[in-house]
Scaffold this active site. Structure first.
Site, PDB file in Angstrom:
ATOM      1  N   LYS A  80       0.948  -1.209   0.147  1.00 18.53           N
ATOM      2  CA  LYS A  80      -0.073  -0.112   0.008  1.00 18.53           C
ATOM      3  C   LYS A  80       0.808   1.074  -0.015  1.00 18.53           C
ATOM      4  CE  LYS A  80      -3.631   1.794   2.850  1.00 18.53           C
ATOM      5  NZ  LYS A  80      -4.716   1.632   4.011  1.00 18.53           N
ATOM      6  N   SER A 155      -9.716   1.642   3.032  1.00 19.09           N
ATOM      7  CA  SER A 155      -8.858   2.374   2.149  1.00 19.09           C
ATOM      8  C   SER A 155      -7.795   1.752   1.387  1.00 19.09           C
ATOM      9  CB  SER A 155      -8.060   3.473   3.050  1.00 19.09           C
ATOM     10  OG  SER A 155      -7.133   2.809   4.081  1.00 19.09           O
ATOM     11  N   SER A 179      -9.730  -0.993   7.202  1.00 20.99           N
ATOM     12  CA  SER A 179      -9.299  -0.729   5.844  1.00 20.99           C
ATOM     13  C   SER A 179      -8.424  -1.924   5.155  1.00 20.99           C
ATOM     14  CB  SER A 179      -7.952   0.364   5.965  1.00 20.99           C
ATOM     15  OG  SER A 179      -8.978   1.731   6.041  1.00 20.99           O
TER      16      SER A 179
END
Lengths: 489, 487
Positions: A80, A155, A179
């Site tokens: 990420k 997210s 997330s």
């Protein structure tokens, strides 16, 4: 096709010399070339660097490196955009970090490298991990590989989409309120949020320091345990990491039966607004767990209704301070001004997106003198009550099961105009972060039309990851869902 | 106070916030060196530069020095302390929040005594209560060039102790004395080098004035930007009359922050209460609370050195020394220790003090040596004073013995025996010498007989000379007198 393998399958093949790390990486890059145009999972990737790492891994395998010492040797794993990797950009899906190249490795990145992984690629995310759909990325949304008119969750949407579409074998994400688990559920893969303090946060760009935790996205539970084993454990650079040895998670994967395991069903989680197909999938998962020998027990988490409010005070409060460092002075975007103050406000004005600004304002407000006690202090007290709810429930049960999300993946733009609706997509996941416990989402079914994945969330007490793996693995191995792959895979 | 001019007499009330850089090897949250004077931005890392993802780890030694300071200042050491974030934007702050201790500091509610003559003191000693001493981090340093500014982050993250006094200082002079003592004490204990030239000590002064007898405090004015103790004194000498004059004119003073301009010697308004920052303090989630254990505290107590003022008092109390001698030993720690060891070895304190303060200091400085270089031991000096006290050697001979001892480290008893320096107290032998003296000096003999008693001294001198200093001078005097009166 190599890219369709799990991590465990790939390492078996690598060890048998049936393929090379370079071939595995090329398979990923090939898959990316095919699907990135439709998904936009990645913000950037450095092919040359990845190929170098794969070549080094191949040389190590050729010279007889021990798999036990380097469990991830040769496995391409993506990050990420929230983790620092030396020499690579780290942008957090935000304009404000434009041009920033990290001078150091996050502890989890260093540990992945030490375990032999080929660490490559920056995965898309909601800006600074604030969001549940990846629509808040400054670089455009990621789309769901099961239906590209829909969001992949957030997210860590880029992580979930990339692993689901077989663009990488696993990915590391961060989970502040869901997330990791929410996008994993919406993309039909496994997402783990470890206990707060199990995995180092050093080098993870902070959103809400007391809630953030790093965890893996994988195609099944075995891989989840494998990756966690490599990244977990005490870190001298993170004062909040637990100085205790990490258990061997493989031992949790041997038992197929759940005899003697007590699973809690929180009565407060029977909320309105549930998608009927999610309810049905959850109920059939419960049947399956019972048939494996588990006993279902109703438990109470009485402060559940305050979780969202508590979360949306504590997380923005911490974020408002964490994000102060982005001021244009030392790195990233700088918009000049005639004074330091002007430079600062112009930079932040241009660099942050609307959701980030909303949360900074919210956080600044709840910490302001005169409001601090009524909001922040009270929220911390409620947070303690929420944690106590869980600890009391775990005196009766080994783990708690819930749906991961109230609905399957929603359409692009469907909720982006209504922050409150968006916030509600995390209602089953945020308590876990407030309580500091661990949780995992495993695939538990597909909706009929379109075929969209749904997730079963399993929650366990602090440092109860072995329990999570045992329950999730037994369930997964007795159901077909983890083998279902998205059309773009 | 010299502020009595109009009908009403005013008094100032002064409190100090003193920031002191701690003497640690590394910075507060990272492994960067805590050094002064390195080229800009060379002692930095992701942590002290506030890079994305970096986390702080508390410097153990800084925590120890904080608690040590608390103990020196007679503070309570709470069993639970924590760090907080103080939020404000400024380019020299690498995170735009400062990690500090807000409502649960590591030390609180202590006091410090210091020598001071004047209002607020009794018997030359003033006592000021210490509100707290808490740990925080220093910020970087901005430099303004022609068309741009630069920030040096070498100083960012250096451990900083903030010592807050209660508003109990009564004058610029008293404030000056407080600061002097405080920094001497911290330097003495190894907490900080307190080098003002290097900016290791910085303070903010809170000052208000009120009519004498009034117990409520006046509007608090904070003065910033004083970089020397004399600057603090001058700023107060300017600010106190300014406030009093304003009140006399019938003005109302409002809470504000003022800036001291050292060049023009005045304070100027900086900001008022209305535009004060809202720092939005909240607990630092990246650090665990600090909960010292009893055994850890025990280690800290063992590290507390004796305070200079306590030392002086002890030397007066325990050794019966006059103030002057005790004052000397307060400043000369090594010599004081040597003195104490000599007393412990059995010497009498006052003669020993004289030896150390007069003779030993002179010989050390003449030969540019230190106590550590001495060849003889404290016990041997005690032995020497005993030889004089018991009359075995005269004080003149004692000086000779001392010289030998200084050179060789030989024990005084052995020197006296080896060189035959023991005082002669044999009356027969001395009487013979007295007869020789009387024969040799008819003039003084004549004088004595005419009633000039002082003439005896010349004769006594002659006896000492003949005995090579070994004759017991008292006995010689008695015998001379007897012989003269008889003859």
């Amino acid at each position: 096709m190599l890219h369709q393998l799990t991590v465990a399958e790939l390492t078996d093949r690598l060890d048998r010399r049936e393929c090379s790390s370079t071939e595995a990486l090329e398979a990923c890059l090939g898959q990316m070339a095919r699907v990135e145009g439709q998904l936009h999972s990645f913000l950037s990737w450095d092919e040359a660097d990845a190929r170098r790492q794969a070549a080094v891994a191949d040389a190590a395998i050729a010279s007889g490196a021990y798999r036990v010492e380097r469990p991830l040797l040769g496995v391409p794993i993506a990050l990420k955009d929230v983790f620092c990797q030396q020499g690579q950009p780290c942008g957090c899906g935000s304009r404000i970090l434009q041009g920033f190249v990290s001078p150091y490795d996050a502890t989890v990145v260093a540990r992945l490298k030490a375990a032999g992984a080929v660490v490559f690629g920056r995965l898309n995310m909601d800006e600074f991990a604030m969001g549940s759909s990846t629509e808040n990325s400054a670089y455009g949304p990621t789309l769901n590989p099961w239906d590209t008119s829909r969001i992949p969750g957030g997210s860590s949407g880029g992580c979930a989409a990339a692993v689901s579409a077989n663009e990488c074998f696993a990915a590391l994400g961060s989970d502040t309120g869901g997330s990791i688990r929410q996008p994993a559920a919406l993309c039909g893969i496994v997402g783990l949020k470890p206990t707060y303090g199990l995995v180092s946060r050093y080098g993870l760009v902070a959103f809400a320091s007391s809630l953030d935790q790093v965890g893996p996205f994988t195609k099944d539970i075995r891989d989840s345990a494998l990756v966690l084993q490599s990244i977990a454990g005490h870190d001298l650079h993170d004062s909040t990491s637990l100085p205790a040895p990490v258990p061997d998670y493989r031992t949790a994967l041997t038992e197929g039966s759940l005899k003697g395991v007590r699973l809690g069903l929180p009565k407060e989680y029977q909320v309105g607004g549930m998608d009927p197909e999610v309810t049905a999938a959850f109920e059939s998962a419960l049947k399956q767990l019972t048939s494996l020998g588990a006993e279902l027990v109703e438990v109470s988490l009485p402060h559940t209704e305050y979780a969202a409010a508590t979360y949306y005070i504590i997380a923005p409060a911490e974020a408002s301070a964490n994000l102060s460092r982005f001021d244009g002075v030392r790195y990233g975007l700088r918009v000049d001004g005639s004074s330091p103050e002007e430079m600062n406000s112009r930079t932040r004005g241009a660099g942050f997106g609307p959701e980030v600004k909303r949360r900074i304002i919210l956080g600044t407000y709840v910490l302001s003198s005169g409001y601090y006690d009524a909001f922040y202090v009270r929220a911390q007290k409620v947070r303690t009550l929420i944690r106590q709810d869980f600890l009391q429930a775990f005196e009766q049960v080994d783990a708690i099961v819930t749906p991961t999300t109230p609905t399957p993946a929603f359409r692009l733009g469907e909720k982006s105009e209504d922050p409150l609706q968006m916030y509600l997509s995390d209602i089953f996941t945020i308590s876990c972060n407030l309580a500091g416990i661990c949780g995992v989402s495993v695939p538990c079914g597909l909706t009929r039309s379109p075929r969209l994945p749904m997730g079963l969330q399993i929650l366990a007490p602090p440092f109860g990851e072995s329990t999570l793996f045992r329950v999730a693995h037994a369930y997964e191995q007795s159901t077909p869902w983890h083998r279902e792959r998205s059309p773009l895979s | 106070m010299a502020y009595l001019k109009g009908a009403m007499e005013y008094e100032p009330v002064i409190g100090l916030e003193t920031h002191v850089q701690l003497k640690t090897r590394t910075k507060m949250w990272c492994g960067c060196a805590n050094v002064y004077g390195a080229p800009p931005n060379t002692q930095v890392c992701p942590v002290c530069l506030g890079f994305p993802g970096a986390l702080p780890v508390a410097n153990e030694e800084a925590l120890r020095l904080t608690v040590l300071t608390g103990l020196l200042l007679h503070c309570e050491i709470p069993r639970f302390a924590k760090f907080d974030r103080k939020n404000y934007f400024y380019p020299d702050s690498s995170k735009n929040y400062q990690v500090t201790q807000y409502d649960r500091p590591s030390t609180r509610e202590g006091w410090m005594e210091f020598e001071f003559d004047g209002e607020g003191a009794a018997d030359g000693i003033a006592r000021v209560r210490i509100t707290r001493a808490h740990l925080e981090e220093d910020v970087g340093k901005s430099t303004h060039f022609d068309r741009h500014s630069g920030v040096d982050f070498n100083r960012a993250g250096v451990p900083l102790l903030e010592i807050v006094s209660e508003p109990e200082l009564r004058s610029a002079e008293m404030t000056y004395a407080y600061l002097k003592t405080l920094t001497q004490l911290l330097a003495h204990a190894g907490v900080s080098d307190c080098d003002l030239e290097k900016g290791m000590v910085r303070c903010d002064v809170n000052v208000s004035v009120r009519p004498k007898g009034e117990t409520r405090l006046g509007a608090k004015i904070e003065i910033k930007n004083m970089n020397s103790f004399s600057g603090v004194r001058r700023a107060l000498e300017y600010e106190i009359p300014r406030q009093i004059a304003a009140l006399r004119r019938g003005e109302t003073l409002r809470q504000e922050t003022r800036r001291w301009d050292d060049d023009s010697g005045i304070t100027e308004p900086m900001r008022t209460k209305e535009d004060a920052h809202d720092y939005r303090y909240f607990p630092e989630p990246d650090l665990m609370p600090f909960a010292p254990t009893e055994s850890w505290l025990e280690e800290m107590r063992a590290r507390v050195p004796e305070l200079p003022l306590d030392r002086k008092r002890r030397f007066v109390r325990d050794y019966g020394l006059p103030e002057g001698d005790a004052e000397f030993f307060r400043h000369h720690v090594e010599l004081g220790n040597f003195f104490e060891q000599a007393v412990k070895a059995g010497g009498a304190s006052k003669p020993l003090a004289n030896w150390v303060i007069n003779t030993l200091v002179a010989s050390l400085s003449a030969q540019a040596k230190t106590v550590a270089d001495l060849r003889f031991t404290p016990g041997q000096l005690a032995e020497l004073t005993e030889l004089t006290a018991s009359g075995r050697i005269s004080s003149k001979i004692a000086q000779e013995v001392y010289t030998v001892m200084w050179d060789s480290g030989e024990a005084p008893n052995s020197i006296v025996a080896r060189l035959g320096l023991a005082q002669v107290s044999d009356a027969g032998a001395i009487e013979e010498l007295c007869r020789q003296a009387i024969a040799a000096l008819p003039g003084p003999v004549d004088d004595f007989r005419k009633g000039k008693v002082a003439a005896l001294n010349s004769l006594k001198g002659q006896v000492m000379k003949l005995s090579k200093g070994k004759a017991n001078p008292q006995l010689a005097g008695e015998l001379l007198e007897k012989l003269l009166r008889a003859g």
